[in-house]
Design an enzyme around this catalytic site. Structure first.
Site, PDB file in Angstrom:
ATOM      1  N   ILE A   1       5.482 -11.961  -4.298  1.00 24.12           N
ATOM      2  CA  ILE A   1       4.350 -11.890  -5.229  1.00 24.12           C
ATOM      3  C   ILE A   1       3.575 -13.215  -5.189  1.00 24.12           C
ATOM      4  CG2 ILE A   1       3.761 -11.729  -7.681  1.00 24.12           C
ATOM      5  CD1 ILE A   1       6.150  -9.774  -7.969  1.00 24.12           C
TER       6      ILE A   1
ATOM      7  N   ASP B   1      14.111 -26.585  -4.894  1.00 24.94           N
ATOM      8  CA  ASP B   1      15.181 -25.758  -5.435  1.00 24.94           C
ATOM      9  C   ASP B   1      15.357 -26.270  -6.859  1.00 24.94           C
ATOM     10  OD1 ASP B   1      17.582 -24.752  -6.357  1.00 24.94           O
ATOM     11  OD2 ASP B   1      18.588 -24.886  -4.414  1.00 24.94           O
ATOM     12  N   VAL B   2      15.061 -25.433  -7.839  1.00 20.29           N
ATOM     13  CA  VAL B   2      15.068 -25.919  -9.223  1.00 20.29           C
ATOM     14  C   VAL B   2      16.468 -26.339  -9.682  1.00 20.29           C
ATOM     15  CG1 VAL B   2      12.984 -24.658  -9.916  1.00 20.29           C
ATOM     16  CG2 VAL B   2      15.222 -23.555 -10.166  1.00 20.29           C
TER      17      VAL B   2
ATOM     18  N   TYR C   1      18.407  -3.331 -14.813  1.00 23.68           N
ATOM     19  CA  TYR C   1      17.693  -4.618 -14.944  1.00 23.68           C
ATOM     20  C   TYR C   1      18.531  -5.623 -15.741  1.00 23.68           C
ATOM     21  CZ  TYR C   1      13.592  -7.551 -14.436  1.00 23.68           C
ATOM     22  OH  TYR C   1      12.739  -8.561 -14.083  1.00 23.68           O
TER      23      TYR C   1
ATOM     24  N   LYS D   1      13.657 -12.180 -19.146  1.00 26.29           N
ATOM     25  CA  LYS D   1      12.204 -11.957 -19.148  1.00 26.29           C
ATOM     26  C   LYS D   1      11.667 -11.895 -20.581  1.00 26.29           C
ATOM     27  CE  LYS D   1      11.449 -11.612 -14.636  1.00 26.29           C
ATOM     28  NZ  LYS D   1      10.950 -12.789 -13.905  1.00 26.29           N
TER      29      LYS D   1
HETATM   30  N1  LIG Z   1       9.472  -7.402  -7.241  1.00 26.02           N
HETATM   31  C1  LIG Z   1       9.293  -6.828  -8.424  1.00 26.02           C
HETATM   32  O1  LIG Z   1       9.398  -5.624  -8.570  1.00 26.02           O
HETATM   33  C2  LIG Z   1       8.921  -7.675  -9.599  1.00 26.02           C
HETATM   34  C3  LIG Z   1       8.318  -7.049 -10.694  1.00 26.02           C
HETATM   35  C4  LIG Z   1       7.975  -7.827 -11.796  1.00 26.02           C
HETATM   36  C5  LIG Z   1       8.240  -9.173 -11.788  1.00 26.02           C
HETATM   37  N2  LIG Z   1       8.817  -9.761 -10.694  1.00 26.02           N
HETATM   38  C6  LIG Z   1       9.069 -11.197 -10.730  1.00 26.02           C
HETATM   39  O2  LIG Z   1       8.255 -11.833  -9.763  1.00 26.02           O
HETATM   40  C7  LIG Z   1       8.824 -13.085  -9.437  1.00 26.02           C
HETATM   41  C8  LIG Z   1       8.828 -13.261  -7.930  1.00 26.02           C
HETATM   42  O3  LIG Z   1       9.732 -12.368  -7.324  1.00 26.02           O
HETATM   43  P1  LIG Z   1       9.367 -11.509  -6.033  1.00 26.02           P
HETATM   44  O4  LIG Z   1       9.554 -10.092  -6.421  1.00 26.02           O
HETATM   45  O5  LIG Z   1       8.093 -11.953  -5.439  1.00 26.02           O
HETATM   46  O6  LIG Z   1      10.582 -11.838  -5.039  1.00 26.02           O
HETATM   47  P2  LIG Z   1      10.785 -13.019  -3.958  1.00 26.02           P
HETATM   48  O7  LIG Z   1      12.203 -12.906  -3.543  1.00 26.02           O
HETATM   49  O8  LIG Z   1       9.760 -12.936  -2.892  1.00 26.02           O
HETATM   50  O9  LIG Z   1      10.526 -14.322  -4.817  1.00 26.02           O
HETATM   51  C9  LIG Z   1      11.521 -14.896  -5.637  1.00 26.02           C
HETATM   52  C10 LIG Z   1      11.419 -16.381  -5.430  1.00 26.02           C
HETATM   53  O10 LIG Z   1      12.318 -17.052  -6.309  1.00 26.02           O
HETATM   54  C11 LIG Z   1      12.717 -18.205  -5.617  1.00 26.02           C
HETATM   55  N3  LIG Z   1      13.910 -18.827  -6.194  1.00 26.02           N
HETATM   56  C12 LIG Z   1      15.104 -18.263  -6.521  1.00 26.02           C
HETATM   57  N4  LIG Z   1      15.960 -19.217  -6.928  1.00 26.02           N
HETATM   58  C13 LIG Z   1      15.290 -20.401  -6.875  1.00 26.02           C
HETATM   59  C14 LIG Z   1      15.629 -21.750  -7.133  1.00 26.02           C
HETATM   60  N5  LIG Z   1      16.853 -22.095  -7.521  1.00 26.02           N
HETATM   61  N6  LIG Z   1      14.684 -22.697  -6.968  1.00 26.02           N
HETATM   62  C15 LIG Z   1      13.429 -22.371  -6.561  1.00 26.02           C
HETATM   63  N7  LIG Z   1      13.063 -21.128  -6.257  1.00 26.02           N
HETATM   64  C16 LIG Z   1      13.981 -20.150  -6.413  1.00 26.02           C
HETATM   65  C17 LIG Z   1      12.991 -17.681  -4.212  1.00 26.02           C
HETATM   66  O11 LIG Z   1      13.062 -18.752  -3.288  1.00 26.02           O
HETATM   67  C18 LIG Z   1      11.794 -16.801  -4.004  1.00 26.02           C
HETATM   68  O12 LIG Z   1      10.735 -17.516  -3.419  1.00 26.02           O
HETATM   69  C19 LIG Z   1      10.202 -13.117 -10.104  1.00 26.02           C
HETATM   70  O13 LIG Z   1      10.084 -13.803 -11.326  1.00 26.02           O
HETATM   71  C20 LIG Z   1      10.461 -11.645 -10.368  1.00 26.02           C
HETATM   72  O14 LIG Z   1      11.367 -11.448 -11.431  1.00 26.02           O
HETATM   73  C21 LIG Z   1       9.167  -9.018  -9.604  1.00 26.02           C
END
Ligand SMILES: NC(=O)c1ccc[n+]([C@@H]2O[C@H](COP(=O)([O-])OP(=O)(O)OC[C@H]3O[C@@H](n4cnc5c(N)ncnc54)[C@H](O)[C@@H]3O)[C@@H](O)[C@H]2O)c1
Length: 351
Positions: free
Chosen positions: A117, A161-162, A252, A259
């Site tokens: 995203i 990396d947080v 979830y 969230k």
């Molecule tokens: N995919 C969905 O259906 C969806 C829907 C609603 C919300 N979201 C939210 O969108 C956001 C992005 O997720 P996404 O779906 O794009 O997946 P994604 O896997 O592409 O992105 C998740 C990101 O979190 C990062 N991350 C995880 N642990 C970390 C850490 N310790 N330090 C730094 N970065 C870290 C990963 O490196 C990755 O870049 C998340 O908050 C997710 O909950 C996703």
């Protein structure tokens, strides 16, 4: 009619200064009347005797577009075909003429790959003219993120990396040093240990709870804290949430709890930072097949349900999410803050 140089003249009547103006050039070679127009975002056209010979949209900027079209004109006049490799590889950044976010600079955290995203957001911000800094999780992630950072022409690309002490501070310090300001932050990260995410909320361990809330919620609060001094003229903070915060969504689990805390943090941060012109938003996309989503069991069923139930009868894309997010960073959205914006085809309004 062959020539190795075209003597282009510009149209003096058109504005040629900085900004989103298209510049035109004219030339005559023998009996041929040549015309090019080039735009600052790297798009351009070549016409010979009124007929369009070439259209490019992947150049880095106006100068490069002009140089490419000039070469094409010379080849065309020499009777040579415009080889496929004369056309640049199509840009991954959509060509948007209205550079509504030009001059704005922001940090995007959460690009893992082309499905993320955060990548959808980064593309949209860049397409609207903003400059972006991006981070990658670690060395393993770097090779996937670096080519995307190049597409974005990101001048700041750093590891984050947080869980690693000091890395988040280092990112904000570098932004402070190089940019001296920040206009937006996109926080698009979440994490939950597998046993916490896959188990019932009632069984979650203290450690699983803390790790989930730490990465998925506290880091947003921390980023807001670090961004505040850099947003002296206001700014916008974004985080990604999901409908599972409001309703019990099968599988979830503890992420729904995180969230809910995240959305609540958005409201408090919006109230605290609003007087400084800093706006805070939670964006709630419908389900998207990303790497993070692959950790949720039966995710395909969630996608099918969303497609069938959403009023739009369509799944969202990362580009839909990106454009909606970028809109909220524009000054036109200056009185919108503190809310959760659903980008889900209307799914959340249906019983
Ligand atoms: N995919 C969905 O259906 C969806 C829907 C609603 C919300 N979201 C939210 O969108 C956001 C992005 O997720 P996404 O779906 O794009 O997946 P994604 O896997 O592409 O992105 C998740 C990101 O979190 C990062 N991350 C995880 N642990 C970390 C850490 N310790 N330090 C730094 N970065 C870290 C990963 O490196 C990755 O870049 C998340 O908050 C997710 O909950 C996703």
């Amino acid at each position: 009619m062959t020539t190795d140089k075209v003597d282009w003249k510009t149209n003096e009547k058109l504005a040629v200064g900085k900004g989103a103006t298209t510049q035109e050039f004219f030339a005559t070679v023998g009996l041929n009347k040549l015309q090019t127009d080039v735009a600052p975002w790297g798009e351009g056209h070549l016409k010979i005797n009124g007929r369009e010979i070439a259209h490019i949209d992947g150049a880095k900027d106006r100068r490069q577009a002009f140089r490419d079209l000039d070469k094409m004109a010379i080849r065309y006049l020499a009777g040579l075909a415009l080889k496929p490799d004369d056309k640049r590889k199509p840009s991954m950044i959509p060509p948007v003429k209205a550079k509504l976010l030009e001059g704005k600079r922001g940090l995007i955290v959460g690009i893992a790959n082309e499905s993320s995203i955060a990548w959808g957001c980064a593309k949209a911000f860049r397409a609207f003219g903003a400059e972006v800094a991006v981070t990658y999780l670690n060395d393993k992630a770097k090779k996937y993120v670096e080519p995307l950072a190049r597409e974005l022409e990101a001048s700041i690309v750093m590891p984050l990396d947080v869980n690693e002490p000091g890395q988040m501070e280092a990112v904000f310090q570098r932004i402070s040093k190089e940019w001296g300001k920040l206009d937006f932050v996109v926080h698009s990260i979440a994490f939950s240990p597998k046993d916490a995410l896959h188990g019932r909320v009632v069984d979650v361990s203290r450690d699983g709870f803390l790790k989930t809330l730490d990465v998925s919620c506290w880091t947003f609060i921390r980023m807001a804290h670090l961004a505040e001094p850099l947003m002296r003229k206001g700014g916008t903070l974004f985080t990604m949430t999901y409908y599972g915060s409001q309703m019990v969504v099968k599988n979830y689990n503890i992420m729904g709890v995180a969230k809910a805390a995240l959305e609540c943090s958005v409201r408090y941060l919006a109230a605290e930072l609003g007087p400084k012109g800093i706006r805070v938003h939670a964006i709630s996309p419908g389900p998207l097949a990303t790497r993070a989503a692959s950790g949720i069991p039966e995710f395909d069923a969630l996608l099918d349900k969303a497609r069938a139930k959403a009023p739009a009868r369509s799944l969202v894309s990362i580009d839909d999410v990106g454009v909606a997010t970028a809109f909220l960073a524009h000054d036109a959205a200056r009185l919108i803050t503190g809310a959760t914006l659903y980008v889900d085809g209307g799914y959340h309004i249906i019983d």
